[in-house]
Motif scaffolding. Structure first.
Motif, PDB file in Angstrom:
ATOM      1  N   GLN A   1      -1.611  -5.859   3.037  1.00  0.00           N
ATOM      2  CA  GLN A   1      -2.286  -4.896   2.189  1.00  0.00           C
ATOM      3  C   GLN A   1      -3.171  -4.104   3.147  1.00  0.00           C
ATOM      4  O   GLN A   1      -4.187  -4.605   3.619  1.00  0.00           O
ATOM      5  CB  GLN A   1      -3.101  -5.574   1.093  1.00  0.00           C
ATOM      6  CG  GLN A   1      -3.766  -4.611   0.132  1.00  0.00           C
ATOM      7  CD  GLN A   1      -2.781  -3.688  -0.558  1.00  0.00           C
ATOM      8  OE1 GLN A   1      -2.706  -2.504  -0.257  1.00  0.00           O
ATOM      9  NE2 GLN A   1      -2.016  -4.237  -1.500  1.00  0.00           N
ATOM     10  N   GLY A   2      -2.788  -2.875   3.425  1.00  0.00           N
ATOM     11  CA  GLY A   2      -3.487  -2.118   4.449  1.00  0.00           C
ATOM     12  C   GLY A   2      -3.200  -2.703   5.822  1.00  0.00           C
ATOM     13  O   GLY A   2      -2.053  -2.974   6.164  1.00  0.00           O
ATOM     14  N   THR A   3      -4.240  -2.945   6.584  1.00  0.00           N
ATOM     15  CA  THR A   3      -4.069  -3.467   7.937  1.00  0.00           C
ATOM     16  C   THR A   3      -4.025  -4.983   7.994  1.00  0.00           C
ATOM     17  O   THR A   3      -3.587  -5.554   8.994  1.00  0.00           O
ATOM     18  CB  THR A   3      -5.215  -2.999   8.843  1.00  0.00           C
ATOM     19  OG1 THR A   3      -6.446  -3.467   8.282  1.00  0.00           O
ATOM     20  CG2 THR A   3      -5.276  -1.476   8.933  1.00  0.00           C
ATOM     21  N   GLY A   4      -4.466  -5.633   6.955  1.00  0.00           N
ATOM     22  CA  GLY A   4      -4.588  -7.083   6.983  1.00  0.00           C
ATOM     23  C   GLY A   4      -3.412  -7.811   6.366  1.00  0.00           C
ATOM     24  O   GLY A   4      -2.830  -7.365   5.375  1.00  0.00           O
TER      25      GLY A   4
ATOM     26  N   LEU B   1       2.984  -3.688   2.332  1.00  0.00           N
ATOM     27  CA  LEU B   1       4.175  -3.788   3.168  1.00  0.00           C
ATOM     28  C   LEU B   1       4.592  -5.249   3.242  1.00  0.00           C
ATOM     29  O   LEU B   1       3.750  -6.148   3.376  1.00  0.00           O
ATOM     30  CB  LEU B   1       3.893  -3.252   4.574  1.00  0.00           C
ATOM     31  CG  LEU B   1       5.070  -3.179   5.556  1.00  0.00           C
ATOM     32  CD1 LEU B   1       4.938  -1.976   6.472  1.00  0.00           C
ATOM     33  CD2 LEU B   1       5.253  -4.432   6.354  1.00  0.00           C
ATOM     34  N   TYR B   2       5.885  -5.488   3.136  1.00  0.00           N
ATOM     35  CA  TYR B   2       6.429  -6.846   3.107  1.00  0.00           C
ATOM     36  C   TYR B   2       7.522  -6.981   4.168  1.00  0.00           C
ATOM     37  O   TYR B   2       8.290  -6.050   4.394  1.00  0.00           O
ATOM     38  CB  TYR B   2       7.067  -7.145   1.752  1.00  0.00           C
ATOM     39  CG  TYR B   2       6.176  -6.915   0.558  1.00  0.00           C
ATOM     40  CD1 TYR B   2       5.967  -5.639   0.058  1.00  0.00           C
ATOM     41  CD2 TYR B   2       5.560  -7.985  -0.087  1.00  0.00           C
ATOM     42  CE1 TYR B   2       5.164  -5.424  -1.048  1.00  0.00           C
ATOM     43  CE2 TYR B   2       4.750  -7.781  -1.190  1.00  0.00           C
ATOM     44  CZ  TYR B   2       4.556  -6.497  -1.665  1.00  0.00           C
ATOM     45  OH  TYR B   2       3.751  -6.298  -2.758  1.00  0.00           O
TER      46      TYR B   2
ATOM     47  N   LEU C   1      14.416  -7.617   6.691  1.00  0.00           N
ATOM     48  CA  LEU C   1      14.174  -6.490   5.803  1.00  0.00           C
ATOM     49  C   LEU C   1      12.682  -6.222   5.686  1.00  0.00           C
ATOM     50  O   LEU C   1      11.874  -7.145   5.600  1.00  0.00           O
ATOM     51  CB  LEU C   1      14.720  -6.802   4.404  1.00  0.00           C
ATOM     52  CG  LEU C   1      16.227  -6.926   4.257  1.00  0.00           C
ATOM     53  CD1 LEU C   1      16.582  -7.581   2.934  1.00  0.00           C
ATOM     54  CD2 LEU C   1      16.900  -5.572   4.367  1.00  0.00           C
ATOM     55  N   CYS C   2      12.355  -4.959   5.652  1.00  0.00           N
ATOM     56  CA  CYS C   2      10.988  -4.535   5.406  1.00  0.00           C
ATOM     57  C   CYS C   2      10.978  -3.782   4.076  1.00  0.00           C
ATOM     58  O   CYS C   2      11.936  -3.088   3.747  1.00  0.00           O
ATOM     59  CB  CYS C   2      10.519  -3.636   6.542  1.00  0.00           C
ATOM     60  SG  CYS C   2       8.897  -2.910   6.286  1.00  0.00           S
ATOM     61  N   ALA C   3       9.923  -3.937   3.327  1.00  0.00           N
ATOM     62  CA  ALA C   3       9.775  -3.210   2.071  1.00  0.00           C
ATOM     63  C   ALA C   3       8.336  -2.725   1.944  1.00  0.00           C
ATOM     64  O   ALA C   3       7.417  -3.353   2.482  1.00  0.00           O
ATOM     65  CB  ALA C   3      10.129  -4.091   0.878  1.00  0.00           C
ATOM     66  N   SER C   4       8.163  -1.621   1.250  1.00  0.00           N
ATOM     67  CA  SER C   4       6.804  -1.171   0.979  1.00  0.00           C
ATOM     68  C   SER C   4       6.666  -0.843  -0.500  1.00  0.00           C
ATOM     69  O   SER C   4       7.650  -0.574  -1.193  1.00  0.00           O
ATOM     70  CB  SER C   4       6.439   0.047   1.841  1.00  0.00           C
ATOM     71  OG  SER C   4       7.142   1.210   1.438  1.00  0.00           O
TER      72      SER C   4
END
Lengths: 111, 114
Positions: free
Chosen positions: B50-53, B32-33, B91-94
């Protein structure tokens, strides 16, 4: 820091004319992606290039990755009004996960 | 299937206030970015999970910005003591698993700091 520049910043073409945008990085890239953003919209992925000198085609769109992996281009043949939008290249350094987006080229197609 | 969603779509706040922006990525995407996009500019990287971190937070402009992703899915970008210069579209990206994958962007949150 890493910079990714694109030229031109703006391009107006008559429908049917060709269009090219160029992307240049100050550092060598592991891969490059291209995105299209329509006015008022969000970036949408078009393609990814990984190999030195790679060329990929999607219908009227041709993407190239330079031999030195520091530059790239997107060429659109016979533009249509649906091609309107801003085209961004986005590069990734070796070992990194984040993308550095270029400054974008805003394409206007005149019917 | 559902794409990336972001809430709110618009947020108007006053200088000095605290805001939270939410991103709901595509189900199953571990990467997630967060980006920030000003008018006429390309998206500017802020942070990558990356995952939770937070695997890379080098793009956060200062310590007023913080982001979390406690369960490896939804993420919240938090901005303290907002300034007028924070006004932008966030913006969010995954992506499926890593930085080599294509990124799917959400519609963004337009933040206006008065």
């Amino acid at each position: 820091g890493q910079q990714v520049m694109q030229i031109p910043q703006y391009q107006h073409v008559q429908e049917g004319e060709d269009f090219t945008t160029y992307c240049n990085s100050s550092t060598t890239l592991s891969n490059i992606q291209w995105y299209k953003q329509r006015p008022g919209g969000h970036p949408v992925f078009l393609i990814q290039l990984v190999k030195s000198g790679e060329v990929k085609k999607q219908k009227r769109l041709t993407f190239q990755f330079g031999e030195a992996k520091k530059n790239s281009s997107l060429h659109i043949t016979a533009t249509q009004t649906t091609d309107v939008g801003t085209y961004f290249c986005a590069g990734r350094r070796t070992g990194a996960n984040n993308l550095f987006f270029g400054t974008g080229t805003r394409l206007t197609v005149i019917p | 299937g559902a794409g990336v969603s972001q809430t709110p779509s618009n947020k108007v706040t006053e200088k000095g206030k605290y805001v939270e922006l939410r991103c709901d990525p595509i189900s199953g995407h571990t990467a997630l970015y967060w980006y920030r996009q000003s008018l006429g500019q390309g998206p500017e990287f802020l942070i990558y999970f990356q995952g939770t971190g937070a695997a890379d937070d080098s793009g956060l402009p200062n310590d007023r910005f913080f982001a979390v992703r406690p369960e490896g899915s939804v993420s919240t970008l938090k901005i303290q003591r907002t300034e007028r210069g924070d006004s932008a579209v966030y913006l969010c990206a995954s992506s499926l698993s890593s930085g080599l994958d294509e990124q799917f962007f959400g519609p963004g949150t337009r933040l206006t700091v008065l």
